[in-house]
Design a protein around this motif. Structure first.
Motif, PDB file in Angstrom:
ATOM      1  N   VAL A 124      -3.666   8.991  -3.999  1.00 29.47           N
ATOM      2  CA  VAL A 124      -3.384   7.584  -3.692  1.00 29.47           C
ATOM      3  C   VAL A 124      -2.583   6.983  -4.851  1.00 29.47           C
ATOM      4  O   VAL A 124      -1.570   6.303  -4.634  1.00 29.47           O
ATOM      5  CB  VAL A 124      -4.696   6.790  -3.450  1.00 29.47           C
ATOM      6  CG1 VAL A 124      -4.412   5.299  -3.303  1.00 29.47           C
ATOM      7  CG2 VAL A 124      -5.426   7.304  -2.208  1.00 29.47           C
ATOM      8  N   ARG A 125      -3.017   7.257  -6.065  1.00 32.02           N
ATOM      9  CA  ARG A 125      -2.325   6.713  -7.243  1.00 32.02           C
ATOM     10  C   ARG A 125      -0.876   7.207  -7.310  1.00 32.02           C
ATOM     11  O   ARG A 125       0.054   6.430  -7.491  1.00 32.02           O
ATOM     12  CB  ARG A 125      -3.066   7.143  -8.507  1.00 32.02           C
ATOM     13  CG  ARG A 125      -3.604   5.957  -9.252  1.00 32.02           C
ATOM     14  CD  ARG A 125      -4.196   6.357 -10.579  1.00 32.02           C
ATOM     15  NE  ARG A 125      -5.644   6.182 -10.530  1.00 32.02           N
ATOM     16  CZ  ARG A 125      -6.535   7.053 -10.956  1.00 32.02           C
ATOM     17  NH1 ARG A 125      -6.154   8.205 -11.473  1.00 32.02           N
ATOM     18  NH2 ARG A 125      -7.806   6.804 -10.883  1.00 32.02           N
ATOM     19  N   LEU A 151       2.359   3.568   2.105  1.00 26.91           N
ATOM     20  CA  LEU A 151       1.185   4.154   1.437  1.00 26.91           C
ATOM     21  C   LEU A 151       0.086   4.566   2.429  1.00 26.91           C
ATOM     22  O   LEU A 151      -0.333   5.724   2.434  1.00 26.91           O
ATOM     23  CB  LEU A 151       0.650   3.193   0.368  1.00 26.91           C
ATOM     24  CG  LEU A 151      -0.547   3.748  -0.410  1.00 26.91           C
ATOM     25  CD1 LEU A 151      -0.140   4.953  -1.254  1.00 26.91           C
ATOM     26  CD2 LEU A 151      -1.171   2.680  -1.307  1.00 26.91           C
ATOM     27  N   PRO A 152      -0.386   3.633   3.295  1.00 21.77           N
ATOM     28  CA  PRO A 152      -1.449   4.056   4.229  1.00 21.77           C
ATOM     29  C   PRO A 152      -1.010   5.204   5.138  1.00 21.77           C
ATOM     30  O   PRO A 152      -1.806   6.100   5.425  1.00 21.77           O
ATOM     31  CB  PRO A 152      -1.721   2.798   5.065  1.00 21.77           C
ATOM     32  CG  PRO A 152      -1.110   1.666   4.325  1.00 21.77           C
ATOM     33  CD  PRO A 152      -0.037   2.209   3.451  1.00 21.77           C
ATOM     34  N   ALA A 370      -9.557   2.115   2.080  1.00 24.44           N
ATOM     35  CA  ALA A 370      -8.665   0.948   2.113  1.00 24.44           C
ATOM     36  C   ALA A 370      -8.675   0.238   0.759  1.00 24.44           C
ATOM     37  O   ALA A 370      -7.629  -0.143   0.227  1.00 24.44           O
ATOM     38  CB  ALA A 370      -9.103  -0.010   3.221  1.00 24.44           C
ATOM     39  N   ARG A 371      -9.886   0.079   0.178  1.00 23.95           N
ATOM     40  CA  ARG A 371      -9.974  -0.599  -1.131  1.00 23.95           C
ATOM     41  C   ARG A 371      -9.195   0.179  -2.195  1.00 23.95           C
ATOM     42  O   ARG A 371      -8.515  -0.410  -3.029  1.00 23.95           O
ATOM     43  CB  ARG A 371     -11.435  -0.721  -1.554  1.00 23.95           C
ATOM     44  CG  ARG A 371     -12.186  -1.762  -0.755  1.00 23.95           C
ATOM     45  CD  ARG A 371     -13.631  -1.868  -1.219  1.00 23.95           C
ATOM     46  NE  ARG A 371     -14.255  -3.058  -0.691  1.00 23.95           N
ATOM     47  CZ  ARG A 371     -15.300  -3.050   0.144  1.00 23.95           C
ATOM     48  NH1 ARG A 371     -15.843  -1.919   0.531  1.00 23.95           N
ATOM     49  NH2 ARG A 371     -15.801  -4.192   0.591  1.00 23.95           N
ATOM     50  N   ARG A 372      -9.295   1.512  -2.130  1.00 23.82           N
ATOM     51  CA  ARG A 372      -8.568   2.319  -3.126  1.00 23.82           C
ATOM     52  C   ARG A 372      -7.064   2.167  -2.965  1.00 23.82           C
ATOM     53  O   ARG A 372      -6.327   2.071  -3.936  1.00 23.82           O
ATOM     54  CB  ARG A 372      -8.939   3.782  -2.981  1.00 23.82           C
ATOM     55  CG  ARG A 372     -10.242   4.040  -3.639  1.00 23.82           C
ATOM     56  CD  ARG A 372     -10.680   5.457  -3.587  1.00 23.82           C
ATOM     57  NE  ARG A 372     -12.049   5.464  -4.101  1.00 23.82           N
ATOM     58  CZ  ARG A 372     -12.646   6.483  -4.663  1.00 23.82           C
ATOM     59  NH1 ARG A 372     -12.005   7.611  -4.782  1.00 23.82           N
ATOM     60  NH2 ARG A 372     -13.859   6.385  -5.105  1.00 23.82           N
ATOM     61  N   MET A 377      -2.000   0.096  -5.034  1.00 23.70           N
ATOM     62  CA  MET A 377      -0.681  -0.497  -4.806  1.00 23.70           C
ATOM     63  C   MET A 377      -0.503  -1.804  -5.579  1.00 23.70           C
ATOM     64  O   MET A 377       0.551  -2.056  -6.169  1.00 23.70           O
ATOM     65  CB  MET A 377      -0.470  -0.712  -3.300  1.00 23.70           C
ATOM     66  CG  MET A 377       0.901  -1.196  -2.968  1.00 23.70           C
ATOM     67  SD  MET A 377       2.216  -0.186  -3.720  1.00 23.70           S
ATOM     68  CE  MET A 377       2.413   1.038  -2.465  1.00 23.70           C
ATOM     69  N   LEU A 378      -1.558  -2.596  -5.597  1.00 25.84           N
ATOM     70  CA  LEU A 378      -1.483  -3.868  -6.326  1.00 25.84           C
ATOM     71  C   LEU A 378      -1.270  -3.612  -7.826  1.00 25.84           C
ATOM     72  O   LEU A 378      -0.486  -4.287  -8.499  1.00 25.84           O
ATOM     73  CB  LEU A 378      -2.801  -4.623  -6.107  1.00 25.84           C
ATOM     74  CG  LEU A 378      -2.755  -6.131  -6.002  1.00 25.84           C
ATOM     75  CD1 LEU A 378      -1.695  -6.581  -5.021  1.00 25.84           C
ATOM     76  CD2 LEU A 378      -4.126  -6.668  -5.561  1.00 25.84           C
ATOM     77  N   ARG A 379      -1.965  -2.585  -8.340  1.00 23.68           N
ATOM     78  CA  ARG A 379      -1.831  -2.260  -9.763  1.00 23.68           C
ATOM     79  C   ARG A 379      -0.383  -1.862 -10.083  1.00 23.68           C
ATOM     80  O   ARG A 379       0.215  -2.346 -11.039  1.00 23.68           O
ATOM     81  CB  ARG A 379      -2.791  -1.130 -10.131  1.00 23.68           C
ATOM     82  CG  ARG A 379      -2.698  -0.722 -11.596  1.00 23.68           C
ATOM     83  CD  ARG A 379      -3.534   0.490 -11.927  1.00 23.68           C
ATOM     84  NE  ARG A 379      -4.959   0.231 -11.987  1.00 23.68           N
ATOM     85  CZ  ARG A 379      -5.866   0.791 -11.181  1.00 23.68           C
ATOM     86  NH1 ARG A 379      -5.495   1.645 -10.253  1.00 23.68           N
ATOM     87  NH2 ARG A 379      -7.141   0.507 -11.308  1.00 23.68           N
ATOM     88  N   GLU A 380       0.188  -0.984  -9.251  1.00 21.02           N
ATOM     89  CA  GLU A 380       1.580  -0.548  -9.468  1.00 21.02           C
ATOM     90  C   GLU A 380       2.536  -1.730  -9.416  1.00 21.02           C
ATOM     91  O   GLU A 380       3.411  -1.887 -10.267  1.00 21.02           O
ATOM     92  CB  GLU A 380       2.009   0.466  -8.394  1.00 21.02           C
ATOM     93  CG  GLU A 380       1.468   1.849  -8.559  1.00 21.02           C
ATOM     94  CD  GLU A 380       1.924   2.543  -9.850  1.00 21.02           C
ATOM     95  OE1 GLU A 380       3.085   2.383 -10.258  1.00 21.02           O
ATOM     96  OE2 GLU A 380       1.082   3.236 -10.451  1.00 21.02           O
TER      97      GLU A 380
END
Ligand code: HEM
Length: 413
Positions: A124-125, A151-152, A370-372, A377-380
């Motif tokens: 995911v990361r 991403l999803p 979903a949380r991951r 994505m928000l972090r990136e």
């Protein structure tokens, strides 16, 4: 706007600006009685008896907690009754009750184990980082196609072992299945719409059949292999159960997190002080931000239940066979639970939202995943494109999914 002028069954209602929609639900929540609506028309069945709209948090939570009274087996994802085969084909266990629901959920939960999900954490990361690499190379563009959808889609396809060359086909068909009343995806001619829906389901079922046959011969480290070989106390999924569960997973995996991501960008554009708050302590506030995005946007707007017997809940007498629709979107704005509910506030704590469903047997199976995805994505984005903003959204016309079809984004001054 007046209460008498609100019709949750009218397609146009779902096209109203988001702020007007929120006002309408606030008016409904303030009514002493549980509001009742005539059913929307559907290509698949006769007009039904109508439904009660559960717009308050207490009602949504209570109904979810008592599946023996408020059942899902007559249909959870559609207000009109659909043929049973149709429900199971497209909805799998989301449209089932115990004991069948429990049996299916037991088998798939093992396959969907924390160990397997953890294994995908690094993927995911990496996937989020590569999506943002491409975004930076592309420049301002459509955020949905270039970021939120990618991403999803990649993660659910990787988990299933679906090869890259099938991504477009998966996206096209999941879009059709959850297209609601939007003419961009589904014909307005009812017979034609049925053909399109069944065709989309069949295309995904055919994809699964090919993957399942290959994995039965040579199991790999993916979810389809785990599902094909899952054997819990001698129980295994039948081919039909496997196909329906596969359809549910690819649809639910794709059509929800994508919209949460798009709403997230819209919200941080509309509430710049919340972006500043997040940027001031990214790691400390990411978790709260993700929960608040899901509360505020409620990507899945409702699920339905049907009364198995006469029952009184929070002062209202329901009769056997009554339909109730759990409006998560409205429960998540209930002023009895959330102070200043129309304010997007990433520091809200506690935040007991019901965006993934309320506690009960059907609580979202993919909530952790979903949380991951949302966190990664928000972090990136906030690390590498912190000034990214959203333009005007092109919204999906649907009472079920709070969808964004296209969303221009800008950054870099
Ligand atoms: C932000 C993203 C998501 C939202 C808002 C969401 C929302 C929901 C909601 C409200 C339900 C409750 C159904 C009910 O009570 O009747 C649900 C169930 C479910 N979700 Fe999600 N979901 C999300 C992501 C995902 C993902 C990524 C997956 C899979 C990869 C997934 C798979 C499922 C499944 C299989 C169920 C049915 C569970 C059951 O019936 O036992 N969801 N989801």
């Amino acid at each position: 706007m007046t209460v008498a002028g609100i019709d949750l069954s009218a397609t146009e209602f779902w096209g109203l600006p988001l702020a007007e929609r929120a006002t309408a639900f606030a008016l409904l929540r303030a009514q002493p009685q549980t509001p009742f609506f005539a059913e929307p028309e559907t290509p698949f069945s006769e007009l039904g008896p109508g439904y009660y709209a559960l717009v308050r948090y207490a009602d949504v939570v209570e109904a979810s907690r008592h599946p023996e009274v408020f059942c899902s087996g007559k249909g959870a994802t559609s207000i009109p009754d659909l043929p049973v085969e149709f429900n199971e084909y497209f909805g799998s266990m989301i449209n089932m009750d115990d004991p069948r629901h429990a049996r299916l959920r037991r088998i798939v939960s093992r396959a969907f184990s924390p160990r397997l999900i953890a294994k995908f954490q690094d993927d995911v990361r990496r996937a989020a980082a590569s999506v943002v690499d491409d975004l930076l190379a592309a420049g301002p563009c459509d955020f949905v196609a270039n970021v939120a959808a990618r991403l999803p889609l990649k993660i659910i396809c990787d988990m299933m072992g679906i090869p890259d060359d099938q991504y477009d086909m998966v996206m096209t068909n999941t879009n059709i299945i959850l297209s609601g009343a939007d003419p961009e995806f589904l014909s307005e001619d009812m017979d034609q719409a049925v053909v399109q829906l069944l065709g989309a389901g069949q295309a995904l079922a055919d994809l699964l059949a090919g993957l399942a046959a290959a994995r039965a011969e040579a199991p790999a480290e993916d979810l389809v292999s785990a599902l094909v070989t899952a054997n819990i106390d001698g129980e295994q999924l039948t081919t039909a159960e496997l196909a329906s569960f596969f359809i549910l997973l690819v649809v639910a995996g794709n059509e929800t997190t994508r919209n949460a991501l798009s709403h997230g960008l819209m919200l941080f554009s509309e509430f710049p002080e919340q972006r500043a708050l997040l940027l001031a302590d990214l790691e400390g506030r990411l978790e709260g931000a993700v929960e608040e995005i899901v509360r505020y946007s409620s990507p899945v707007l409702f699920m339905r239940r049907t009364l198995t017997r006469d029952h009184t809940m929070n002062g209202h007498d329901y009769r056997q066979d009554d339909k109730v629709v759990l409006f998560y979107y409205s429960a998540n704005r209930d002023e009895a639970v959330f102070a200043d509910p129309d304010r997007f506030d990433i520091s809200r704590s506690p935040n007991p939202h019901v965006g993934f469903g309320a506690p009960g047997p059907h609580y979202c199976l993919g909530a952790h995943l979903a949380r991951r995805e949302l966190t990664a994505m928000l972090r990136e984005l906030m690390t590498r494109v912190p000034d990214i903003t959203a333009g005007e959204p092109d919204r999906l016309l649907s009472s079920f999914i709070n969808g964004i079809k296209r969303l221009p984004c800008n950054f870099g001054g």
